[in-house]
Design a protein around this motif. Structure first.
Motif, PDB file in Angstrom:
ATOM      1  N   GLU A   1       0.811  -1.221   0.000  1.00 37.84           N
ATOM      2  CA  GLU A   1       0.000   0.000   0.000  1.00 37.84           C
ATOM      3  C   GLU A   1       0.842   1.267   0.000  1.00 37.84           C
TER       4      GLU A   1
ATOM      5  N   HIS B   1      -1.445   7.930  -3.348  1.00 35.12           N
ATOM      6  CA  HIS B   1      -2.860   7.598  -3.188  1.00 35.12           C
ATOM      7  C   HIS B   1      -3.666   8.859  -3.466  1.00 35.12           C
TER       8      HIS B   1
ATOM      9  N   PHE C   1      -7.162  10.774  -3.105  1.00 33.13           N
ATOM     10  CA  PHE C   1      -8.379  10.780  -2.307  1.00 33.13           C
ATOM     11  C   PHE C   1      -9.353  11.805  -2.864  1.00 33.13           C
TER      12      PHE C   1
ATOM     13  N   ASP D   1     -12.367   9.755   0.856  1.00 35.20           N
ATOM     14  CA  ASP D   1     -12.392   8.382   0.361  1.00 35.20           C
ATOM     15  C   ASP D   1     -11.263   8.122  -0.627  1.00 35.20           C
ATOM     16  N   TRP D   2     -10.574   6.978  -0.454  1.00 33.90           N
ATOM     17  CA  TRP D   2      -9.534   6.566  -1.390  1.00 33.90           C
ATOM     18  C   TRP D   2     -10.186   6.374  -2.744  1.00 33.90           C
ATOM     19  N   ASP D   3      -9.606   6.995  -3.787  1.00 34.05           N
ATOM     20  CA  ASP D   3     -10.200   6.952  -5.114  1.00 34.05           C
ATOM     21  C   ASP D   3      -9.358   6.183  -6.114  1.00 34.05           C
ATOM     22  N   HIS D   4      -8.028   6.296  -6.028  1.00 36.78           N
ATOM     23  CA  HIS D   4      -7.165   5.679  -7.026  1.00 36.78           C
ATOM     24  C   HIS D   4      -5.730   5.680  -6.516  1.00 36.78           C
ATOM     25  N   GLN D   5      -4.888   4.878  -7.142  1.00 36.87           N
ATOM     26  CA  GLN D   5      -3.472   4.855  -6.811  1.00 36.87           C
ATOM     27  C   GLN D   5      -2.687   5.195  -8.078  1.00 36.87           C
TER      28      GLN D   5
ATOM     29  N   TYR E   1       1.958  15.447   1.126  1.00 32.74           N
ATOM     30  CA  TYR E   1       0.713  15.388   0.368  1.00 32.74           C
ATOM     31  C   TYR E   1       0.562  16.645  -0.471  1.00 32.74           C
TER      32      TYR E   1
END
Length: 102
Positions: free
Chosen positions: A45, A49, A51, A55-59, A89
């Motif tokens: 992981e 990432h 967001f 909410d996590w949306d994609h990597q 970030y």
């Protein structure tokens, strides 16, 4: 495009456009192996990432891919502003052409 935090004063803009509101919903977080372990995730992981809100949306594989995804969602060119805390970030902002605003 990467920008540095604090370079633009958003308070100068009285109201946000729909594209600006949409871009502001995105955050890209760099998760190091150590941070992933501390968060209880396995080492699979790590990396970037994306967001949407909380909410996590994609990597995404890299920051350019994250920018393209955010631009598609908001329909405007965006810039990412880098921040540092426990994790590195980036927040997204619509990129404005200073010449067009004159």
């Amino acid at each position: 495009m990467i920008d540095r935090f604090g370079r633009h004063n958003r308070a100068d803009r009285p109201s946000l456009t729909e594209a600006e509101r949409e871009a502001a919903r995105y955050t890209v977080v760099l998760v190091s192996p150590e941070a992933a372990e501390a968060l209880g995730d396995d080492r699979g992981e790590v990396g970037l990432h994306l967001f949407l809100d909380d909410d996590w949306d994609h990597q995404p594989a890299h920051l350019d891919e994250a920018v393209k995804m955010i631009e598609e969602a908001c329909g405007e060119p965006v810039t990412l502003t880098e921040h540092h805390s426990d994790l590195t970030y980036w927040t997204a902002h619509v990129r404005h052409d200073p010449e067009a605003e004159r």
